[in-house]
Design a protein around this motif. Structure first.
Motif, PDB file in Angstrom:
ATOM      1  N   LEU A   1      40.427  18.024  15.531  1.00  0.00           N
ATOM      2  CA  LEU A   1      41.382  18.960  16.140  1.00  0.00           C
ATOM      3  C   LEU A   1      42.713  18.960  15.397  1.00  0.00           C
ATOM      4  N   LEU A   2      43.199  17.769  15.065  1.00  0.00           N
ATOM      5  CA  LEU A   2      44.516  17.643  14.443  1.00  0.00           C
ATOM      6  C   LEU A   2      44.455  17.633  12.919  1.00  0.00           C
ATOM      7  N   ASP A   3      43.234  17.683  12.372  1.00  0.00           N
ATOM      8  CA  ASP A   3      43.025  17.688  10.927  1.00  0.00           C
ATOM      9  C   ASP A   3      43.666  16.470  10.267  1.00  0.00           C
ATOM     10  N   ILE A   4      43.317  15.286  10.810  1.00  0.00           N
ATOM     11  CA  ILE A   4      43.791  14.046  10.227  1.00  0.00           C
ATOM     12  C   ILE A   4      42.599  13.102  10.072  1.00  0.00           C
ATOM     13  N   ALA A   5      42.777  12.047   9.314  1.00  0.00           N
ATOM     14  CA  ALA A   5      41.709  11.075   9.112  1.00  0.00           C
ATOM     15  C   ALA A   5      41.504  10.248  10.379  1.00  0.00           C
TER      16      ALA A   5
END
Length: 717
Positions: A377-381
């Protein structure tokens, strides 16, 4: 058992070098052997620990600490896991400390509570972890005393040399043991030597729960945290059109009103303030999909039961010929409604989205899934997200979903502050996800001697996936069999509910088998045993259930209930296989002023070795109460896409005075543990319905029972 790799040994040496304060043993879930050890404080694990799944630590003060990785929602796993380790370790249980581990996919595997799979998955590796530590402690004592390790024994947290009458506590040996090589092969106890496993042990959280210590997601508080409630669409199939939040924003303590997707979040400084402000929102919605009502579902069920389009799940023999040549055909339909999971603790979760990472905390049955969905959702690792697990105030499958976790994370990312999203009871009842509604059609063909020669089942579900279990009994015992299904896609959200699908299917199958037994003029228990004999002697297709284990619980339940020999009560029988375990039940009903009263339920369970007898009894009893209450009373209905029951004033749950006496027995066959959190629920509805038929002569085919005309509005208690 495979040997430790060279890389594992390097990790072990690194772990030993950086740690200090006691013995820690990590065990890998794949190989089920120790993968590293070292000296630690007992409460903090060093970063060098790699590929760990769970941990056993022993401090010089003789405190054994076990990190429990799986979420605890009442299934007693936080007590059972350390019991297994402590058994093989020969630990002093009074000196065992249990700590809930956070999500850590590098150290742990399958941090999931669902499917009754935690103990079956971890049984061997937990035993080997305890046994490995015990062997290392004995070798350390042997080295100190200059004796053979074979001359030593252990008991209650001590290494004993009987010949010289010497003893050393595990704490006294921890540092020396940590310097020894990790054994690659260890001997496990014989089941007959268990001292802790199979006994009744109190839940490790009992004191904290009774005294109100912070344990649950609703107890989470972080510095600077805000609170939020979310207004979601008022019906399934609607979308947000407009929002007027001026009045809500003007109220004391309100920080902001935020719109994202179809959600409108009210953010403030206290739960009371945000709940009060939400009532002042002026929101308009508009249809986005068809707004379905319960009347639409009834119509769809009838249509789809006759649909030429169906997914064939299993077909054996020549079904058409069997029914064409049958001496008698029995046909019945059964239907169940949508149900709410209704955990006592409504959905809630904390999230703090920062530039350098994300902190999550709260109750979830699937922490890794929740973390990974937040990462997407947050486009993070995913590695930038930490997730702290709390005890769950119930779940029953609802907390397998991560929608409420995503809400908290997305909202925190928007307001750039730590926030805890809290659902009200009305949010929980009306916001999904639910047990799917399903209708079944059964048909059986009998020959002139009353033998079942044909069997057909069609399941029609609303967002149910596969509403059948095509390989369960009586599959394999009938020469000609057809099981298929039809699915309706609906905007109403559904998901697993305790003992998914089988929670209702078992009632329908077992009630229908009683109908067939009656038509064949056979005792219901004997009818099932004859089918099992047939499956064993002349199996048809693949059989995925254990015939002998099913027969075992049938015979035990029959014996304990004195089946068919009692006067003054009406007995109903049911048996089911789910989640690798087998449970048979006999319900007893009496007529009190013409009203059927469920007085007692006998249960015989085969779940393999019982780890904690206290927890096991409560799991079976709880499953029966859950199964009885929802079969009798509970239902969600819909009008124009909106649920009509929004709280417990009109969503009926079982009450304490309605719980019958429950007599539980376990089959002691010595096999490794199988599931227990769910298997006791499915047979209950069938046993009760069959007993009510014996008492009244009326078949109950739809749930909830108390709304059926067959009971004429009577009250079953």
């Amino acid at each position: 058992m495979s040997e430790l790799t060279q890389e594992s040994r390097r990790n072990f040496m690194k772990l030993f070098a950086v740690a200090g304060g006691g013995l820690v043993l990590g065990f890998n879930s794949t190989s089920s052997i120790a993968s590293g050890l070292g000296l630690i404080d007992g409460s903090n694990l060093p970063a060098a620990a790699i590929d760990f799944n769970s941990y056993l630590s022993i401090s010089p003060e003789n405190i054994i600490t076990i990190l429990s990785p799986n979420p605890e929602l009442g299934q007693n796993i936080k007590t059972s896991f350390p019991m297994i380790v402590a058994e093989e370790l020969d630990a002093d249980w009074t000196k065992v400390k249990v700590v809930q581990a956070p999500l850590d996919t590098n150290k742990f595997e399958r941090q999931v509570t669902g499917g009754s799979g935690a103990v079956p998955h971890s049984w061997e590796r937990l035993r080997k972890a305890g046994a490995t530590a015990r062997q290392m402690l004995m070798e350390a004592a042997a080295k100190r005393w200059n004796v053979s390790a074979n001359s030593l024994s252990t008991e209650n947290g001590m290494v004993v040399h009987a010949t010289s009458d010497r003893k050393l506590s595990y704490g006294e040996l921890a540092i020396e043991a940590s310097k020894l090589p990790v054994p690659t092969d260890v001997k496990l106890k014989d089941n007959k030597d268990f001292k802790l496993i199979g006994t009744a042990v109190r839940n490790v959280d009992n004191h904290e729960m009774i005294t109100g210590k912070p344990l649950y997601g609703l107890d989470v508080y972080k510095e600077g945290m805000l609170f939020a409630v979310i207004q979601r669409p008022e019906a399934f199939g609607m979308k947000l059109k407009s929002v007027d939040a001026a009045k809500a924003k003007a109220l004391p303590g309100i920080v902001d009103v935020v719109t994202f997707g179809n959600n409108v979040a009210v953010v403030g400084k206290s739960t009371w303030q945000v709940m009060k402000a939400r009532k002042e929102l002026k929101i308009a919605y508009e249809p986005d999909e068809a707004l379905e009502s319960s009347a639409d579902h009834d119509r769809l069920f009838k249509e789809l039961l006759n649909s030429p389009e169906a997914t064939v799940r299993r077909k054996d023999g020549d079904v058409e010929a069997a029914f064409k040549n049958a001496a008698k055909v029995i046909k019945s339909e059964y239907q169940c409604p949508f149900l709410s999971h209704s955990p006592m603790e409504p959905m809630n979760f904390f999230a703090h989205v920062r530039p350098d990472g994300v902190e999550l905390a709260g109750p979830t049955q699937t922490p890794q899934r929740a973390r990974d969905m937040v990462a997407k959702l947050l486009d993070i690792a995913p590695e930038k997200i930490t997730l702290e697990l709390t005890r769950l105030g119930g779940g029953f499958g609802r907390r397998l979903s991560a929608d409420y976790v995503l809400e908290a994370a997305e909202l925190s990312s928007i307001i750039k502050a730590p926030v805890k999203v809290i659902w009200s009871r009305e949010d929980d009842m009306s916001g999904g996800t639910y047990r799917p509604a399903v209708r079944y059609r059964f048909e059986a063909a009998l020959d002139a001697k009353g033998n079942m020669i044909g069997y057909k089942l069609r399941g029609v579900g609303i967002n149910s996936g596969n509403p059948t279990r095509e390989d369960n009994f009586p599959s394999g015992a009938v020469e000609n069999l057809l099981i298929d299904s039809v699915e309706h896609k609906s905007p109403i959200t559904t998901g697993p509910w305790r003992a998914p699908i089988t929670n209702f299917l078992a009632f329908a199958e077992q009630a229908f088998l009683d109908e067939v037994a009656q038509a064949a003029k056979k005792d219901p228990v004997q009818f099932r045993l004859e089918l099992l004999d047939k499956a064993k002697k002349t199996p048809v297709g693949e059989i995925k259930y254990d015939i002998d284990r099913m027969r075992g619980v049938i015979e035990l339940a029959s014996e304990k209930s004195n089946w068919g020999k009692k006067k003054g009560v009406h007995q109903g029988f049911s048996v089911y296989f789910s989640h690798r375990s087998y449970v048979a039940q006999v319900a007893e009903v009496k007529l009190v002023k013409s009203v059927p009263v469920v007085e007692k339920v006998y249960a015989a369970a085969d779940c393999g070795i019982v780890v904690n007898l206290s927890g096991a009894y409560q799991q079976v009893r709880g499953g029966i109460v859950d199964g009885l209450g929802h079969a009798m009373y509970s239902k969600l209905s819909f009008k124009d896409g909106a649920v009509e029951q929004k709280n417990f004033n009109n969503y009926r749950l079982i009450r304490l005075k309605e719980v019958p006496e429950i007599d539980v027995h376990f089959v002691n066959n010595g096999i490794d543990p199988t599931g227990l959190g769910e298997p006791a629920l499915p047979p209950t509805g069938g046993a009760v319905a069959n007993a009510i038929f014996k008492a009244t002569g009326k078949r109950l085919r739809n749930q909830p029972f108390m709304e059926q005309p067959e009971l004429k509005g009577g009250k079953v208690i």
